[in-house]
Write a protein that holds these residues in place. Structure first.
Motif, short mmCIF file in Angstrom:
data_model
loop_
_atom_site.label_atom_id
_atom_site.label_comp_id
_atom_site.label_asym_id
_atom_site.label_seq_id
_atom_site.Cartn_x
_atom_site.Cartn_y
_atom_site.Cartn_z
N ARG B 103 34.78 39.47 35.14
CA ARG B 103 35.41 39.27 36.44
C ARG B 103 35.31 37.82 36.90
O ARG B 103 36.25 37.24 37.41
CB ARG B 103 34.72 40.16 37.50
N ILE B 104 34.11 37.23 36.70
CA ILE B 104 33.85 35.89 37.24
C ILE B 104 34.47 34.81 36.35
O ILE B 104 35.14 33.91 36.82
CB ILE B 104 32.33 35.63 37.37
N VAL B 105 34.21 34.89 35.05
CA VAL B 105 34.59 33.81 34.14
C VAL B 105 35.98 34.03 33.54
O VAL B 105 36.69 33.08 33.24
CB VAL B 105 33.54 33.67 33.01
N PRO B 107 39.16 34.98 34.46
CA PRO B 107 40.38 34.33 34.94
C PRO B 107 40.41 32.82 34.67
O PRO B 107 41.43 32.28 34.25
CB PRO B 107 40.35 34.60 36.45
N THR B 108 39.26 32.16 34.88
CA THR B 108 39.19 30.72 34.63
C THR B 108 39.44 30.43 33.15
O THR B 108 40.22 29.54 32.79
CB THR B 108 37.81 30.16 35.03
N PHE B 109 38.78 31.21 32.31
CA PHE B 109 38.93 31.01 30.86
C PHE B 109 40.38 31.20 30.43
O PHE B 109 40.93 30.38 29.69
CB PHE B 109 38.01 31.98 30.11
N HIS B 110 40.98 32.28 30.92
CA HIS B 110 42.35 32.56 30.49
C HIS B 110 43.35 31.54 31.02
O HIS B 110 44.45 31.41 30.49
CB HIS B 110 42.75 33.98 30.89
N THR B 111 42.98 30.82 32.07
CA THR B 111 43.84 29.75 32.55
C THR B 111 43.61 28.47 31.76
O THR B 111 44.55 27.81 31.31
CB THR B 111 43.57 29.48 34.05
N LEU B 112 42.32 28.14 31.55
CA LEU B 112 41.99 26.89 30.86
C LEU B 112 42.51 26.88 29.43
O LEU B 112 42.83 25.82 28.88
CB LEU B 112 40.47 26.69 30.85
N LYS B 113 42.60 28.05 28.80
CA LYS B 113 43.01 28.06 27.40
C LYS B 113 44.45 27.57 27.22
O LYS B 113 44.86 27.26 26.11
CB LYS B 113 42.84 29.46 26.80
N TYR B 145 38.36 28.27 20.96
CA TYR B 145 39.32 29.20 21.57
C TYR B 145 39.68 30.40 20.69
O TYR B 145 39.57 31.54 21.14
CB TYR B 145 40.56 28.45 22.04
#
Lengths: 273, 267
Positions: B103-105, B107-113, B145
């Motif tokens: 939940r926390i990480v 969304p950020t990960f899926h955007t940064l990739k 990745y």
């Protein structure tokens, strides 16, 4: 040999909550199973028989009433209860002997003892020579044998079987039923079989518990006082089988009104007008 | 996802016998190349004949510059691959196992990739300069990745029914990880590692091109060839880079087929 467990279920009630509403699944189940007894539970789908088994194995926790194994309340899963599911649920990356060994992962045995016990149980289910085969190389019936060996390798007090032969073809099924009886006699273990196959229930059980759905209740318990191995073709066998079947056949009469062809034809005409 | 197609192809090469028909096209190309250069149909300054490339290769392979360059490139490649893929497995598995981390990480990960890999280079070179540290970090990122995504996908793919088996047999946390989660996710993790191996090699060469003037490397040799207008050297460098990449791919195929031999070959 394993010590066979006494299982006592007293006033068991279980409900799920669906959209905020309580949905009763099991209602007032009381059943006492003697050590070494083989009890079959039959019922149509939705009668809660699998839920009952999941409560006894400890995969479901919340319930009212009591489930006691040798007088102690069941809390969670434990190695003193083994289970065979409808699907074999073997780990595909492990060989036959490694899969059986999964049952002993947390057993208090030396590696040599573990190896010996695993070998014994592979022999017990008739799979000598297949120790290093992977699950994809096995037929459905062989995979289920491995699952039985995995469930028994800890020498549990109770063996639970959740429609274990439901996915197999008829020939393999009847053969494995014989095998299961032999294994049960060899291990002297308490066994509970959940099935929707009445013949299977009568063939294997000392008693057949008939359940009815919505909510799941025990309708009747039928004794099977036939000596083993049982002859499925015998008169006594089919009488008991018919007796159990009659518990199912009378439900449609009371619940559903039969519609005659003429009536439906008339209804169609009216609809067309 | 692309990772799953790669993993299913991986078991095939071992089963298939070598098919010589695959060599027809390269052989034909080589023939045409030799012909047009020999007949003088093209400017041989721009397109040198194959024998010129061969003689450059022979003389270059004899030099210390060659071994130093290849060695330096391979060392960076494997260091970056090891760091990146290890981080990828740990990160992806954690993201898959922990609902909280997901939940926390997540969304950020899926955007940064979605940030193109090479878009990281300016920032990395600003922080770390153009040396080996920057290159290894960049290569690690390229390996991270696919491995993280593979591990995440693999862990998510583990069936509830198998987790119940683990509960029935009283698996502890460590047993759950090493006896069920990692082996269960291994096909996708290996597919991710396979991709990472290829990406890392691309990143190795890319880093040598873009973080230039920074020590030996096989990409560096090609750049020097270009600066000296030594087209045979450029072509030889390209072939060598492709050859190393193909070799990595072969090794990965072998390892994957070996580790996943429990899977049905028809899978």
């Amino acid at each position: 040999m394993a010590h066979a467990g006494t299982l006592e279920i007293k006033n068991l009630n279980k409900q799920y909550t669906v959209k905020g509403e309580p949905l009763p699944v099991l209602e007032n189940i009381s059943l006492s199973i003697k050590p070494g007894e083989f009890v079959s539970i039959v019922g149509s789908s939705g009668c809660g028989k699998s839920t009952l088994l999941r409560l006894v194995i400890g995969l479901e926790q919340e319930y009212q009433g009591e489930i006691l194994l040798d007088g102690k309340r069941i809390v969670g899963t434990s190695l003193d209860r083994g289970i065979v599911f409808q699907e074999h649920r073997l780990f595909p990356w492990l060989t036959v002997e490694q899969n059986v060994g999964v049952g002993l992962l947390n057993a208090d045995l030396s590696p040599a003892q573990k190896k010996k016990t695993v070998d014994e149980h592979i022999a017990l289910v008739g799979l000598k020579g297949f120790e290093t085969a992977y699950p994809y190389q096995l037929s459905g019936g062989m995979s289920q044998r491995v699952a039985i060996a995995r469930a028994l390798v800890n020498r549990p007090e109770v063996l639970l079987l959740d429609e274990p032969f439901g996915a197999l073809d008829a020939l393999t099924r009847s053969h494995l039923q014989q095998e299961l009886q032999r294994i049960w006699e060899a291990e002297g273990i308490t066994a509970i079989l959940v099935t929707h196959d009445v013949e299977e229930a009568v063939y294997l059980g000392d008693r057949v518990v008939v359940m009815q759905p919505r909510p799941g209740r025990i309708k009747r318990i039928v004794d099977v006082p036939l000596p083993r191995s049982r002859d499925r073709g015998s008169y006594a066998f089919s009488q008991i089988k018919d007796d159990v079947l009659s518990e199912f056949s009378d439900t449609p009469h009371s619940d559903v009104k039969l519609v005659t062809p003429q009536e439906s034809l008339g209804a169609n005409w009216q609809f067309a007008w | 996802m692309t990772t799953s197609t790669i993993s299913s192809d991986a078991s095939l090469p071992q089963l298939r016998r070598f098919d010589w028909r695959g060599l027809v096209l390269p052989a034909g190309f080589l023939l045409v190349w030799a012909l047009v250069t020999a007949l003088g149909w093209v400017n041989t300054k721009l397109i040198p004949p194959p024998q010129a490339v061969l003689s450059t290769a022979v003389s270059f392979i004899g030099k210390a510059q060659f071994f130093n360059g290849l060695g330096a490139s391979l060392w960076r490649d494997l260091a970056g691959f090891a760091i990146g893929s290890l981080a990828g497995v740990v990160f992806g598995a954690l993201l898959g196992v922990s609902r909280w981390a997901g939940r926390i990480v997540g969304p950020t990960f899926h955007t940064l990739k979605h940030i193109a890999l090479f878009a990281w280079l300016p920032l990395i070179s600003t922080w770390l300069g153009q040396g080996d540290a920057a290159k290894v970090l960049f290569i690690g990122l390229s390996a991270f990745y696919p491995v993280a995504l593979g591990a995440l996908e693999g862990v998510h793919g583990i069936a509830r029914s198998q987790l119940e088996v683990a509960r029935v047999y009283g698996f502890g946390r460590v047993q759950l990880l090493f006896k069920l989660i990692l082996p269960g996710a291994s096909p996708q993790i290996l597919a991710g590692l396979h991709l990472a191996l290829i990406y890392a090699w691309l990143a190795t060469i890319g880093a040598e091109y873009l973080l230039a003037k920074s020590g030996p490397g096989i990409g560096d040799a090609v750049i020097q060839g270009k600066a000296a207008f030594d087209v045979p050297l450029v072509i030889f460098g390209m072939l060598l880079i492709g050859l190393v990449g193909a070799l990595f791919n072969q090794i990965a195929n072998r390892i994957e087929a070996r580790l996943l031999r429990w899977r049905d070959a028809r899978h």
